[in-house]
Scaffold this active site. Structure first.
Site, PDB file in Angstrom:
ATOM      1  N   GLU A  68       1.275  -6.169   8.427  1.00  0.00           N
ATOM      2  CA  GLU A  68       1.492  -4.724   8.302  1.00  0.00           C
ATOM      3  C   GLU A  68       2.561  -4.376   7.267  1.00  0.00           C
ATOM      4  OE1 GLU A  68      -0.410  -2.144   9.834  1.00  0.00           O
ATOM      5  OE2 GLU A  68      -1.609  -3.974   9.956  1.00  0.00           O
ATOM      6  N   ARG A  97      -2.370  -9.649 -20.919  1.00  0.00           N
ATOM      7  CA  ARG A  97      -3.197  -9.336 -22.086  1.00  0.00           C
ATOM      8  C   ARG A  97      -2.507  -8.387 -23.061  1.00  0.00           C
ATOM      9  NH1 ARG A  97      -5.638  -4.662 -22.033  1.00  0.00           N
ATOM     10  NH2 ARG A  97      -7.485  -5.239 -23.235  1.00  0.00           N
ATOM     11  N   PRO A  99       0.817  -1.221   0.000  1.00  0.00           N
ATOM     12  CA  PRO A  99       0.000   0.000   0.000  1.00  0.00           C
ATOM     13  C   PRO A  99       0.854   1.275   0.000  1.00  0.00           C
ATOM     14  CG  PRO A  99      -0.223  -1.175   2.104  1.00  0.00           C
ATOM     15  CD  PRO A  99       0.623  -2.024   1.224  1.00  0.00           C
ATOM     16  N   ASP A 112      -8.950  -0.008 -26.605  1.00  0.00           N
ATOM     17  CA  ASP A 112      -9.647   0.011 -25.334  1.00  0.00           C
ATOM     18  C   ASP A 112      -9.748   1.388 -24.741  1.00  0.00           C
ATOM     19  OD1 ASP A 112     -10.608  -2.421 -24.597  1.00  0.00           O
ATOM     20  OD2 ASP A 112      -8.660  -3.135 -23.948  1.00  0.00           O
TER      21      ASP A 112
HETATM   22  C1  9D3 Z   1      -2.415   0.769   9.141  1.00  0.00           C
HETATM   23  C2  9D3 Z   1      -1.710   1.029   7.877  1.00  0.00           C
HETATM   24  N1  9D3 Z   1      -2.086   0.106   6.790  1.00  0.00           N
HETATM   25  C3  9D3 Z   1      -1.543   0.692   5.535  1.00  0.00           C
HETATM   26  C4  9D3 Z   1      -2.588   1.346   4.728  1.00  0.00           C
HETATM   27  C5  9D3 Z   1      -1.541  -1.215   7.043  1.00  0.00           C
HETATM   28  C6  9D3 Z   1      -1.723  -2.194   5.939  1.00  0.00           C
HETATM   29  C7  9D3 Z   1      -2.961  -2.438   5.378  1.00  0.00           C
HETATM   30  C8  9D3 Z   1      -3.110  -3.405   4.392  1.00  0.00           C
HETATM   31  C9  9D3 Z   1      -0.620  -2.920   5.478  1.00  0.00           C
HETATM   32  C10 9D3 Z   1      -0.788  -3.881   4.506  1.00  0.00           C
HETATM   33  C11 9D3 Z   1      -2.024  -4.120   3.968  1.00  0.00           C
HETATM   34  C12 9D3 Z   1      -2.181  -5.157   2.929  1.00  0.00           C
HETATM   35  N2  9D3 Z   1      -2.194  -4.575   1.579  1.00  0.00           N
HETATM   36  C13 9D3 Z   1      -1.333  -4.911   0.655  1.00  0.00           C
HETATM   37  O1  9D3 Z   1      -0.477  -5.738   0.885  1.00  0.00           O
HETATM   38  C14 9D3 Z   1      -1.379  -4.264  -0.646  1.00  0.00           C
HETATM   39  C15 9D3 Z   1      -2.241  -3.238  -1.155  1.00  0.00           C
HETATM   40  C16 9D3 Z   1      -3.322  -2.512  -0.559  1.00  0.00           C
HETATM   41  O2  9D3 Z   1      -3.734  -2.686   0.591  1.00  0.00           O
HETATM   42  N3  9D3 Z   1      -3.941  -1.559  -1.337  1.00  0.00           N
HETATM   43  C17 9D3 Z   1      -3.566  -1.291  -2.612  1.00  0.00           C
HETATM   44  N4  9D3 Z   1      -2.556  -1.928  -3.203  1.00  0.00           N
HETATM   45  C18 9D3 Z   1      -1.919  -2.884  -2.469  1.00  0.00           C
HETATM   46  S1  9D3 Z   1      -0.631  -3.775  -3.025  1.00  0.00           S
HETATM   47  C19 9D3 Z   1      -0.465  -4.620  -1.623  1.00  0.00           C
END
Ligand code: 9D3
Length: 259
Positions: A114, A152, A87, A167
């Site tokens: 996390e 794709r 994230p 597209d």
């Molecule tokens: C409390 C802070 N959080 C960060 C926004 C902790 C957290 C939430 C969710 C840490 C890891 C995750 C799991 N998410 C992913 O591994 C992830 C992800 C996502 O949550 N949103 C968009 N793209 C991706 S790519 C990997």
């Protein structure tokens, strides 16, 4: 193209890869997907892939040793581009899909909990990618989205050649609405222009409807689109030109109209 996936849930990938275009791409050897269970590379007797964060706080952090050992085991003479799904990553889009489609091998590391220990990220990861501003339970579905969107684009994967080109996002507008048989569905009919057989009318109608739906749902996309004289005439006729011009003025559009 070779995809290697590092995950604690390899089973999550099985059904998405067993249907449709991805299944055919694998059968035709356009892509291969190798799944690696991070737990197979754990170093302690409890097979722990995660541990508590130094400094305290919520949740768990993925340990660096199993991830590093897994990478070391699989990389060999063609290490591939190592991507961490996170994230905190740079936001993914179609342009990045096209860029990544140029690599011969991608190694996709799926975080859980996390996140991963920063020392692993610094030492072993080439780039971090997020698929958007919403919270997932882990990187696996994000990795699957990369595989799907990249595959794709590879030569020979889509049956009908050019359908990847034709597209949404290649013109910068959302696609016009589509209709098929029957001509009358529960009293709702198909727009007359599409039945006319006149190609200029059909493409003009589709262009106007593309702009209409883009204005309504994704007005920011119009900042990167320029219209020809003929297109502006069509928009004016449909009563949309003033709205388009106002929007471009307000946002200081990136693109000037042509001609
Ligand atoms: C409390 C802070 N959080 C960060 C926004 C902790 C957290 C939430 C969710 C840490 C890891 C995750 C799991 N998410 C992913 O591994 C992830 C992800 C996502 O949550 N949103 C968009 N793209 C991706 S790519 C990997």
């Amino acid at each position: 193209m070779l995809f290697d996936i590092l995950t604690i849930f390899p089973e999550l990938f099985s059904s998405p890869l067993q249907e449709g275009i991805l299944r055919r791409a694998i059968a035709a050897e356009k892509i291969a997907v190798n799944l690696h269970n991070i737990r197979d590379y754990t170093v302690d007797k409890h097979n722990m892939t995660d541990d508590r964060p130094f400094g305290g706080g919520e949740g768990m952090v993925m340990k660096p040793e199993p991830l590093t050992a897994c990478l070391h085991d699989i990389q060999g003479r063609e290490p591939g581009r190592v991507i961490l799904l996170s994230p905190r990553g740079k936001k993914y889009n179609q342009q990045q899909a096209a860029r990544l489609a140029g690599y011969r091998r991608l190694v996709l590391v799926c975080g859980r909990y996390e996140g991963v220990d920063e020392r692993f990220a610094k030492q072993s990861v080439d780039e971090e990618i997020s698929i958007g501003d919403y919270i997932l339970t882990g990187g696996e579905l994000a990795a699957m989205i990369l595989i799907d969107s990249i595959t794709r684009l590879l030569p020979g994967v889509l049956g009908c050649s050019g359908s990847a080109e034709n597209d949404t996002f290649s013109h910068g507008l959302l696609k016009h609405p589509q209709y098929t048989r029957p001509r009358d569905f529960a009293g709702k009919t198909v727009p007359e222009e599409l039945l006319s057989g006149n190609h200029a009318d059909i493409s003009g109608y589709r262009f106007v409807e593309s702009v209409r739906v883009t204005l309504e749902r994704r007005p920011e996309l119009l900042n990167s689109v320029s219209f020809s004289r003929e297109e502006r005439r069509r928009l004016d006729q449909a009563g949309l030109l003033d709205q388009v011009n106002r929007l471009k003025k307000e946002n200081g559009s990136d693109v000037k109209n042509t001609a």
